[in-house]
Design a protein around this motif. Structure first.
Motif, mmCIF file in Angstrom:
data_model
loop_
_atom_site.group_PDB
_atom_site.id
_atom_site.type_symbol
_atom_site.label_atom_id
_atom_site.label_comp_id
_atom_site.label_asym_id
_atom_site.label_seq_id
_atom_site.Cartn_x
_atom_site.Cartn_y
_atom_site.Cartn_z
ATOM 1 N N GLU A 41 11.904 42.125 -33.833
ATOM 2 C CA GLU A 41 12.283 40.831 -34.402
ATOM 3 C C GLU A 41 13.804 40.644 -34.518
ATOM 4 O OE1 GLU A 41 9.768 38.887 -34.414
ATOM 5 O OE2 GLU A 41 8.424 40.583 -34.151
ATOM 6 N N LEU A 42 14.572 41.709 -34.359
ATOM 7 C CA LEU A 42 16.034 41.580 -34.405
ATOM 8 C C LEU A 42 16.648 41.645 -33.018
ATOM 9 C CD1 LEU A 42 17.065 43.752 -37.508
ATOM 10 C CD2 LEU A 42 16.755 41.269 -37.361
ATOM 11 N N GLY A 43 16.108 42.505 -32.139
ATOM 12 C CA GLY A 43 16.625 42.620 -30.788
ATOM 13 C C GLY A 43 17.237 43.979 -30.506
ATOM 14 N N LEU A 44 18.088 44.023 -29.492
ATOM 15 C CA LEU A 44 18.729 45.257 -29.045
ATOM 16 C C LEU A 44 20.060 45.433 -29.766
ATOM 17 C CD1 LEU A 44 18.858 47.639 -26.929
ATOM 18 C CD2 LEU A 44 20.174 46.041 -25.503
ATOM 19 N N CYS A 45 20.215 46.555 -30.482
ATOM 20 C CA CYS A 45 21.471 46.814 -31.186
ATOM 21 C C CYS A 45 22.535 47.242 -30.176
ATOM 22 C CB CYS A 45 21.279 47.903 -32.237
ATOM 23 S SG CYS A 45 22.776 48.239 -33.196
ATOM 24 N N VAL A 46 23.622 46.503 -30.105
ATOM 25 C CA VAL A 46 24.685 46.810 -29.153
ATOM 26 C C VAL A 46 25.885 47.480 -29.808
ATOM 27 C CG1 VAL A 46 24.004 45.030 -27.520
ATOM 28 C CG2 VAL A 46 25.594 44.447 -29.353
ATOM 29 N N SER A 47 26.049 47.309 -31.121
ATOM 30 C CA SER A 47 27.150 48.002 -31.798
ATOM 31 C C SER A 47 27.004 47.902 -33.313
ATOM 32 C CB SER A 47 28.506 47.424 -31.378
ATOM 33 O OG SER A 47 28.695 46.127 -31.900
ATOM 34 N N ILE A 48 27.527 48.930 -33.996
ATOM 35 C CA ILE A 48 27.645 48.893 -35.450
ATOM 36 C C ILE A 48 28.953 48.182 -35.781
ATOM 37 C CG2 ILE A 48 27.769 50.254 -37.570
ATOM 38 C CD1 ILE A 48 25.093 50.475 -36.088
ATOM 39 N N ASP A 49 28.892 47.192 -36.637
ATOM 40 C CA ASP A 49 30.090 46.419 -36.972
ATOM 41 C C ASP A 49 30.936 47.149 -38.017
ATOM 42 O OD1 ASP A 49 31.915 44.242 -37.207
ATOM 43 O OD2 ASP A 49 30.758 43.462 -38.896
ATOM 44 N N ARG A 50 30.427 47.253 -39.242
ATOM 45 C CA ARG A 50 31.173 47.945 -40.300
ATOM 46 C C ARG A 50 30.257 48.246 -41.475
ATOM 47 N NH1 ARG A 50 33.501 44.159 -44.194
ATOM 48 N NH2 ARG A 50 32.802 42.039 -43.752
ATOM 49 N N LEU A 51 30.723 49.157 -42.330
ATOM 50 C CA LEU A 51 29.991 49.484 -43.547
ATOM 51 C C LEU A 51 30.367 48.496 -44.631
ATOM 52 C CD1 LEU A 51 30.436 53.376 -43.628
ATOM 53 C CD2 LEU A 51 28.601 52.030 -42.571
ATOM 54 N N LEU A 52 29.363 48.027 -45.359
ATOM 55 C CA LEU A 52 29.593 47.065 -46.434
ATOM 56 C C LEU A 52 29.467 47.707 -47.814
ATOM 57 C CD1 LEU A 52 27.491 44.127 -44.938
ATOM 58 C CD2 LEU A 52 29.970 44.473 -44.767
ATOM 59 N N LYS A 53 28.609 48.720 -47.904
ATOM 60 C CA LYS A 53 28.418 49.405 -49.184
ATOM 61 C C LYS A 53 27.951 50.826 -48.904
ATOM 62 C CE LYS A 53 25.802 49.035 -53.533
ATOM 63 N NZ LYS A 53 24.761 48.265 -54.274
ATOM 64 N N VAL A 54 28.519 51.790 -49.628
ATOM 65 C CA VAL A 54 28.144 53.191 -49.468
ATOM 66 C C VAL A 54 27.760 53.746 -50.839
ATOM 67 C CG1 VAL A 54 28.885 55.490 -48.760
ATOM 68 C CG2 VAL A 54 29.707 53.471 -47.506
ATOM 69 N N GLY A 55 26.575 54.298 -50.929
ATOM 70 C CA GLY A 55 26.099 54.856 -52.200
ATOM 71 C C GLY A 55 26.586 56.276 -52.430
ATOM 72 N N ASP A 56 26.072 56.890 -53.457
ATOM 73 C CA ASP A 56 26.432 58.268 -53.788
ATOM 74 C C ASP A 56 25.731 59.242 -52.852
ATOM 75 O OD1 ASP A 56 27.964 57.379 -55.943
ATOM 76 O OD2 ASP A 56 26.240 57.440 -57.324
ATOM 77 N N ARG A 57 26.373 60.380 -52.651
ATOM 78 C CA ARG A 57 25.764 61.429 -51.838
ATOM 79 C C ARG A 57 24.590 62.061 -52.592
ATOM 80 N NH1 ARG A 57 30.388 65.209 -49.017
ATOM 81 N NH2 ARG A 57 31.746 63.549 -48.207
ATOM 82 N N ILE A 58 23.533 62.340 -51.852
ATOM 83 C CA ILE A 58 22.401 63.077 -52.390
ATOM 84 C C ILE A 58 22.204 64.291 -51.490
ATOM 85 C CG2 ILE A 58 19.929 63.055 -52.886
ATOM 86 C CD1 ILE A 58 20.143 60.040 -53.319
ATOM 87 N N VAL A 59 22.329 65.485 -52.065
ATOM 88 C CA VAL A 59 22.194 66.709 -51.277
ATOM 89 C C VAL A 59 20.781 67.246 -51.429
ATOM 90 C CG1 VAL A 59 23.056 69.035 -50.863
ATOM 91 C CG2 VAL A 59 24.625 67.235 -51.634
#
Length: 209
Positions: A41-59
């Motif tokens: 329903e979205l199509g073929l991903c051709v590139s990652i644009d940018r990060l908008l939000k990054v959460g905390d690391r979980i190890v």
């Protein structure tokens, strides 16, 4: 033809990416997951644009040093709208349809019923020929640059078996309207001859690449 979409994803960052800074490590991991992949329903991903939000690391307790992080990011997807005119090159054909490639996406077909009227398949040369009138015929051959109109976009059903040859995403298009098909068809005289030569040369160059 391309749309920017915002998505959420929990991504694992493996130790092999630790040499990169956090931002680049996450983008690399996302590219490995989504790059050149079809999302229904979205199509073929051709590139990652940018990060908008990054959460905390979980190890996790995997013991290999990997960590998980929830991110929100934007990416560009190829998914033309119905009715959109796009340009491609003929990559092959059968007596039932013509295949068109965009270079980065190949699963486009134009069925015989959506080719120009009075188009017939030459069984000897294995090409379609559009008989405009008694004196004018145009060959529809591999390598020809064409304009096509998107008629239908189909995504593979989740119920379809994994070993099915059905493509994950496919497009059905038409060339049966004025202005569609090879650009050279709509020119006259010397301009037409030059354009026909350019159409085929352009297609051959793209195929070689």
């Amino acid at each position: 033809m391309f749309q920017k979409v915002t998505l959420d994803h929990k991504v694992f960052i493996k130790p092999r990416l630790f040499s990169k800074n956090d931002y680049n490590a996450i983008v690399t991991a996302l590219s490995e997951i989504y790059g050149n992949k079809v999302v229904p329903e979205l199509g073929l991903c051709v590139s990652i644009d940018r990060l908008l939000k990054v959460g905390d690391r979980i190890v996790p307790q995997s013991g290999d040093g990997s960590y998980e992080v929830a991110v929100t990011f934007s990416a560009y997807f190829f998914c033309p709208f119905i009715g959109e005119i796009i340009e491609g090159n003929i990559s092959g054909m059968t007596s039932e349809s013509v295949k068109v490639s965009l270079g980065f996406f190949d699963d486009i077909s134009v069925p015989k019923s959506l080719l120009p009227g009075n188009t017939v398949f030459d069984e000897v040369e294995q090409v379609f020929v559009w008989n405009v009138d008694e004196d004018i015929q145009f060959r529809i051959e591999t390598g020809l640059k064409v304009w096509i109109r998107v008629k239908e976009i189909k995504f593979k059903s989740a119920a379809t078996s994994d070993d099915s040859t059905e493509p994950v995403m496919s497009i059905r298009a038409s060339m049966d309207e004025s202005g569609l098909g090879a650009p050279s068809w709509w020119l006259e005289g010397e301009d037409q001859a030059e354009a026909e030569e350019d159409d085929v040369e352009d297609g051959e160059e793209e195929s070689d690449e």
